[in-house]
Design an enzyme around this catalytic site. Structure first.
Site, short mmCIF file in Angstrom:
data_model
loop_
_atom_site.label_atom_id
_atom_site.label_comp_id
_atom_site.label_asym_id
_atom_site.label_seq_id
_atom_site.Cartn_x
_atom_site.Cartn_y
_atom_site.Cartn_z
N CYS A 134 0.84 -1.20 0.00
CA CYS A 134 0.00 0.00 0.00
C CYS A 134 0.87 1.25 0.00
CB CYS A 134 -0.92 0.00 1.21
SG CYS A 134 -2.00 1.47 1.26
N HIS A 201 1.43 -6.87 -7.03
CA HIS A 201 0.77 -5.80 -7.77
C HIS A 201 1.79 -5.25 -8.75
CE1 HIS A 201 -2.14 -2.20 -7.78
NE2 HIS A 201 -1.26 -1.99 -8.75
#
Length: 501
Positions: A134, A201
């Protein structure tokens, strides 16, 4: 997906962790539509470490409740074996504390086994995931999330501590590093910690959804390790419908796929039979939110994310104007469903309050415990459970109840044990004040023994005289003046700021 009850991350499609989105209603919606595994939103270790595990008999859930009574994480039987708890952490020891808090192999519900829930033993969550990707400030400012990417030693320490300390699978979710070689090196180092899978990701921590996905990095990571690699980040570029999921899996070379925004916009992307109309998806989501008493503002946020560019439509304006779950239900034409659920929940509350002495009891050593929160609003202004317990003891010609109270150092909450007839009783919950803790302990005894406690709506038991019921002065000094109690002052006993628990 699972072998011998242990979650397997090969060949799965998962709902990705999303802050404010990955709460219980969205996770259940994704499962309904075909997701194999669902991740919770990122939950910060410091906040979770202060929580207590509470069985919610009314909602039929397991809740992790903060000292301020906020439910930080809620789960239910529907997602047993399929929910992954994602935490934000930068500290191996604290990470293990939280992992062990949510891991327990316990009967899901103490007193539901006779009726609605089975009595089999399950973990509260199927796996633990550490957020290492994140890029948002609320995560990185504490050295969590994508900040960990620059500290591979800490990544290794956290994952090794968790793998060695819990019996359920441990995974992590990362973003790619500036070079392909560094990304592969990091993934290989992560594999050596013993984790069960790694989600990648395919963007740098500085990049956002508008930037193209680096598919070649995911391919390289997947080819470099033997553990499952879960491809993430393709919601805008590559995955718009269910049939795109398999294409994304194949082109990325990954074992599995994890979807965030595509699922947030319309969770029926998981549905093999094709997408459903947005209005249907919103109604299905709202039904879960109503059943599990989701916070109205969280419900409204998720519905607005689904509406996207339709948020200024007539429906969108009705949703935005709503302030309560009832008003949101009315905006979507589900007011009848909402009322039916409210009636069901109230019936469960009534059944719990009038249940037999065995409801929810757990013995901890020589102490009888129950999950009880003292709610002042449930009693008349001049009536308390302690008052009823004192009067009952007098009627039975017993010594006055004795209260022992301790204070927890980390949040200065209180917990009390009451001794009656040589037996000890307490609530498993911590209260904001010593008085409330003593009241909660009294409630436990009264419910165990089936003695009235003075709640609003109870028939007059005759235990408390009319003068006290009406709040007139008691020349004897009242409950507080007459009821002697032993209070263990945490500072005096421990010689510090409180009793560590």
């Amino acid at each position: 997906m699972a072998a011998a009850g242990r979650l397997n991350f090969s060949d799965i499609t998962a709902l990705a962790p999303m802050v404010r989105v990955g709460t219980l209603p969205m996770r259940l919606l994704a499962l309904d539509y075909g997701a194999d595994v669902v991740y919770s939103e990122e939950l910060i270790d410091i906040k979770m470490a202060k929580c207590q595990r509470v069985v919610n008999d009314v909602l039929q859930t397991v809740d992790f409740v903060a000292p301020d009574e906020r439910v930080m994480f809620r789960t239910c039987e529907r997602e047993t074996g399929r929910v992954v708890f994602q935490m934000g952490t930068a500290d191996p020891e604290r990470a293990l504390v939280v992992a062990r808090l949510v891991e327990p192999l316990l009967p899901m519900i103490h007193c539901w086994a006779r009726s609605i829930w089975s009595s089999r033993r399950e973990h509260d969550v199927a796996a633990i995931d550490v957020n290492m990707g994140c890029p948002k400030e609320y995560s990185t400012k504490g050295g969590m999330g994508a900040a960990l990417l620059s500290d591979p030693d800490k990544i290794e320490a956290i994952l090794q501590k968790l793998v060695a300390g819990v019996s359920i699978p441990v995974t992590c979710k990362i973003r790619i590093l500036p070079s392909l070689e560094d990304t592969v090196s990091l993934v290989r180092r992560i594999e050596r910690t013993g984790v069960s899978a790694v989600a990648v990701h395919g963007r740098l921590k500085e990049e956002r959804p508008r930037h193209p996905l680096h598919l070649d990095y995911i391919q390289a990571a997947a080819g470099a390790v033997s553990i499952p690699v879960i491809a993430n980040g393709g919601s805008l570029d590559l995955v718009k419908t269910n049939k795109d999921i398999e294409d994304f899996r194949r082109t990325s070379g990954a074992s599995s796929v994890m979807l965030a925004r595509a699922a947030m916009w319309n969770a029926s992307v998981f549905r093999a039979g094709g997408p459903l109309p947005l209005e249907t998806v919103m109604e299905d989501y709202l039904k879960h939110a109503i059943r599990y008493n989701n916070h109205a503002f969280n419900t409204k946020y998720c519905l607005c994310q689904m509406l996207r560019d339709k948020v200024e439509s007539p429906l969108g304006r009705r949703v935005q104007a709503a302030q309560t779950s009832g008003e949101i239900s009315e905006a979507l034409g589900l007011q009848e469903f909402y009322q039916q659920i409210q009636d069901q929940l109230q019936a469960r509350r009534d059944a719990a309050s009038s249940g037999g002495p065995a409801e929810g009891l757990v013995m901890e050593g020589d102490v009888t415990t129950m999950v009880v929160r003292f709610e002042r609003r449930e009693y008349p202004p001049h009536i308390t459970p302690k008052m009823f317990l004192l009067e009952w003891s007098r009627k039975e010609k017993l010594p006055q109840p004795l209260y022992e109270t301790v204070q927890r150092s980390q949040d200065r909450s209180f917990q009390s044990v009451v001794t009656v007839e040589g037996k000890r009783y307490r609530s498993t919950l911590w209260e904001k004040s010593k008085k409330f803790a003593e009241q909660a302990a009294a409630v436990v005894f009264l419910r165990v023994r089936g003695v009235p406690e003075g709640r609003i709506g109870e028939e007059d038991s005759g235990l408390v005289c009319k003068r006290k019921r009406e709040g007139r002065p008691d020349r004897g000094g009242g409950e507080e003046g007459s009821n002697k109690r032993r209070v263990f002052d945490a500072q005096r006993e421990a010689g510090s700021g409180g009793v560590s628990v």
